[in-house]
Design a protein around this motif. Sequence first.
Motif, PDB file in Angstrom:
ATOM      1  N   THR A   6       0.832  -1.196   0.000  1.00  0.00           N
ATOM      2  CA  THR A   6       0.000   0.000   0.000  1.00  0.00           C
ATOM      3  C   THR A   6       0.869   1.249   0.000  1.00  0.00           C
ATOM      4  N   LEU A   7       0.245   2.360  -0.279  1.00  0.00           N
ATOM      5  CA  LEU A   7       0.953   3.635  -0.193  1.00  0.00           C
ATOM      6  C   LEU A   7       1.274   3.887   1.272  1.00  0.00           C
ATOM      7  N   ARG A   8       2.522   4.175   1.586  1.00  0.00           N
ATOM      8  CA  ARG A   8       2.960   4.298   2.970  1.00  0.00           C
ATOM      9  C   ARG A   8       3.070   5.737   3.443  1.00  0.00           C
ATOM     10  N   GLY A   9       3.056   6.688   2.561  1.00  0.00           N
ATOM     11  CA  GLY A   9       3.181   8.085   2.954  1.00  0.00           C
ATOM     12  C   GLY A   9       3.901   8.870   1.884  1.00  0.00           C
ATOM     13  N   MET A  10       3.667  10.160   1.879  1.00  0.00           N
ATOM     14  CA  MET A  10       4.305  11.021   0.898  1.00  0.00           C
ATOM     15  C   MET A  10       5.813  11.045   1.153  1.00  0.00           C
ATOM     16  N   ALA A  11       6.589  10.726   0.154  1.00  0.00           N
ATOM     17  CA  ALA A  11       8.045  10.732   0.285  1.00  0.00           C
ATOM     18  C   ALA A  11       8.656  11.960  -0.389  1.00  0.00           C
ATOM     19  N   ASN A  12       8.150  12.322  -1.556  1.00  0.00           N
ATOM     20  CA  ASN A  12       8.698  13.439  -2.306  1.00  0.00           C
ATOM     21  C   ASN A  12       7.613  13.993  -3.209  1.00  0.00           C
ATOM     22  N   VAL A  13       7.546  15.291  -3.304  1.00  0.00           N
ATOM     23  CA  VAL A  13       6.733  15.934  -4.321  1.00  0.00           C
ATOM     24  C   VAL A  13       7.694  16.785  -5.135  1.00  0.00           C
ATOM     25  N   SER A  14       7.570  16.703  -6.444  1.00  0.00           N
ATOM     26  CA  SER A  14       8.473  17.442  -7.318  1.00  0.00           C
ATOM     27  C   SER A  14       7.680  18.434  -8.149  1.00  0.00           C
ATOM     28  N   PHE A  15       8.192  19.660  -8.207  1.00  0.00           N
ATOM     29  CA  PHE A  15       7.625  20.713  -9.021  1.00  0.00           C
ATOM     30  C   PHE A  15       8.601  21.026 -10.143  1.00  0.00           C
ATOM     31  N   TRP A  16       8.080  21.653 -11.192  1.00  0.00           N
ATOM     32  CA  TRP A  16       8.879  22.037 -12.350  1.00  0.00           C
ATOM     33  C   TRP A  16       9.073  23.538 -12.356  1.00  0.00           C
ATOM     34  N   ALA A  17      10.189  23.990 -12.910  1.00  0.00           N
ATOM     35  CA  ALA A  17      10.436  25.428 -13.057  1.00  0.00           C
ATOM     36  C   ALA A  17      11.311  25.670 -14.274  1.00  0.00           C
ATOM     37  N   GLU A  18      10.981  26.721 -15.014  1.00  0.00           N
ATOM     38  CA  GLU A  18      11.813  27.131 -16.156  1.00  0.00           C
ATOM     39  C   GLU A  18      13.178  27.599 -15.670  1.00  0.00           C
ATOM     40  N   ASP A  19      13.209  28.268 -14.531  1.00  0.00           N
ATOM     41  CA  ASP A  19      14.440  28.825 -13.971  1.00  0.00           C
ATOM     42  C   ASP A  19      14.579  28.327 -12.527  1.00  0.00           C
ATOM     43  N   VAL A  20      15.413  27.314 -12.319  1.00  0.00           N
ATOM     44  CA  VAL A  20      15.563  26.701 -11.000  1.00  0.00           C
ATOM     45  C   VAL A  20      16.175  27.686 -10.006  1.00  0.00           C
ATOM     46  N   ASN A  21      17.078  28.538 -10.454  1.00  0.00           N
ATOM     47  CA  ASN A  21      17.647  29.544  -9.548  1.00  0.00           C
ATOM     48  C   ASN A  21      16.573  30.501  -9.039  1.00  0.00           C
ATOM     49  N   GLU A  22      15.693  30.937  -9.918  1.00  0.00           N
ATOM     50  CA  GLU A  22      14.598  31.821  -9.516  1.00  0.00           C
ATOM     51  C   GLU A  22      13.648  31.083  -8.558  1.00  0.00           C
ATOM     52  N   ALA A  23      13.364  29.827  -8.861  1.00  0.00           N
ATOM     53  CA  ALA A  23      12.501  29.020  -7.988  1.00  0.00           C
ATOM     54  C   ALA A  23      13.164  28.819  -6.625  1.00  0.00           C
ATOM     55  N   ARG A  24      14.471  28.620  -6.618  1.00  0.00           N
ATOM     56  CA  ARG A  24      15.191  28.462  -5.343  1.00  0.00           C
ATOM     57  C   ARG A  24      15.021  29.715  -4.481  1.00  0.00           C
ATOM     58  N   THR A  25      15.171  30.882  -5.087  1.00  0.00           N
ATOM     59  CA  THR A  25      15.008  32.130  -4.352  1.00  0.00           C
ATOM     60  C   THR A  25      13.589  32.239  -3.794  1.00  0.00           C
ATOM     61  N   TRP A  26      12.591  31.925  -4.604  1.00  0.00           N
ATOM     62  CA  TRP A  26      11.199  32.047  -4.190  1.00  0.00           C
ATOM     63  C   TRP A  26      10.882  31.056  -3.061  1.00  0.00           C
ATOM     64  N   GLU A  49      16.430  20.386  -3.628  1.00  0.00           N
ATOM     65  CA  GLU A  49      15.503  19.688  -2.746  1.00  0.00           C
ATOM     66  C   GLU A  49      15.548  20.274  -1.346  1.00  0.00           C
ATOM     67  N   TYR A  50      14.353  20.450  -0.801  1.00  0.00           N
ATOM     68  CA  TYR A  50      14.175  20.933   0.570  1.00  0.00           C
ATOM     69  C   TYR A  50      13.604  19.791   1.402  1.00  0.00           C
ATOM     70  N   ARG A  51      13.872  19.810   2.696  1.00  0.00           N
ATOM     71  CA  ARG A  51      13.164  18.952   3.650  1.00  0.00           C
ATOM     72  C   ARG A  51      12.292  19.886   4.473  1.00  0.00           C
ATOM     73  N   ILE A  52      10.983  19.605   4.473  1.00  0.00           N
ATOM     74  CA  ILE A  52      10.064  20.529   5.126  1.00  0.00           C
ATOM     75  C   ILE A  52       9.012  19.780   5.937  1.00  0.00           C
ATOM     76  N   GLY A  53       8.443  20.472   6.880  1.00  0.00           N
ATOM     77  CA  GLY A  53       7.312  19.964   7.634  1.00  0.00           C
ATOM     78  C   GLY A  53       7.681  19.062   8.796  1.00  0.00           C
ATOM     79  N   ASP A  54       6.643  18.603   9.464  1.00  0.00           N
ATOM     80  CA  ASP A  54       6.805  17.781  10.661  1.00  0.00           C
ATOM     81  C   ASP A  54       7.535  16.474  10.388  1.00  0.00           C
ATOM     82  N   TYR A  55       7.407  15.946   9.179  1.00  0.00           N
ATOM     83  CA  TYR A  55       8.032  14.665   8.838  1.00  0.00           C
ATOM     84  C   TYR A  55       9.234  14.823   7.911  1.00  0.00           C
ATOM     85  N   GLN A  56       9.693  16.061   7.733  1.00  0.00           N
ATOM     86  CA  GLN A  56      10.823  16.344   6.859  1.00  0.00           C
ATOM     87  C   GLN A  56      10.624  15.748   5.466  1.00  0.00           C
ATOM     88  N   ASN A  57       9.417  15.963   4.906  1.00  0.00           N
ATOM     89  CA  ASN A  57       9.114  15.512   3.556  1.00  0.00           C
ATOM     90  C   ASN A  57       9.980  16.247   2.551  1.00  0.00           C
TER      91      ASN A  57
END
Length: 147
Positions: A6-26, A49-57
């Motif tokens: 079964t699905l055990r929990g969210m491990a990673n969510v990935s977003f897309w960006a035209e400019d990763v440096n700009e996305a990093r700043t935001w 990649e960031y680790r965020i939230g109570d479970y460091q997702n």
Amino acid sequence: MINTTTLRGMANVSFWAEDVNEARTWYTNLLGAEPYFQAPNPKTPAYIEYRIGDYQNELGIIDKKYAPPAANMAGSGGATLYWHVDDVASMLKKLKELGATEYEPLTERGVNWLTASVVDPFGNIIGLIHSPHYREVWSTLQQEQSE
């Protein structure tokens, strides 16, 4: 026994960006933390990649040029991952102040259950939720850890 089919929990969510440096700043401004991983290097990353939230997702930002060929990158849509927050209205306001646009307004879903979502400047949907279920699970885990 753990059911590994079964699905055990969210491990990673990935977003897309035209400019990763700009996305990093935001996202660094939004999260108040620098990414812990950047590849191939911090100066010209194709992935951060960031680790965020109570479970460091894991929240990953990938250069849009690596999107799968079948991906429809024309606009926002698809699944919305909702992040639990203690105050949906305040986080919605902060995101809009940072340049995100409202996707779904603040909506009451039940007693002490609120949702909203925005589209970040890179076309990704960020869902916000205050969920009694999340609070219940979190409280149970905290009690188990203190025993």
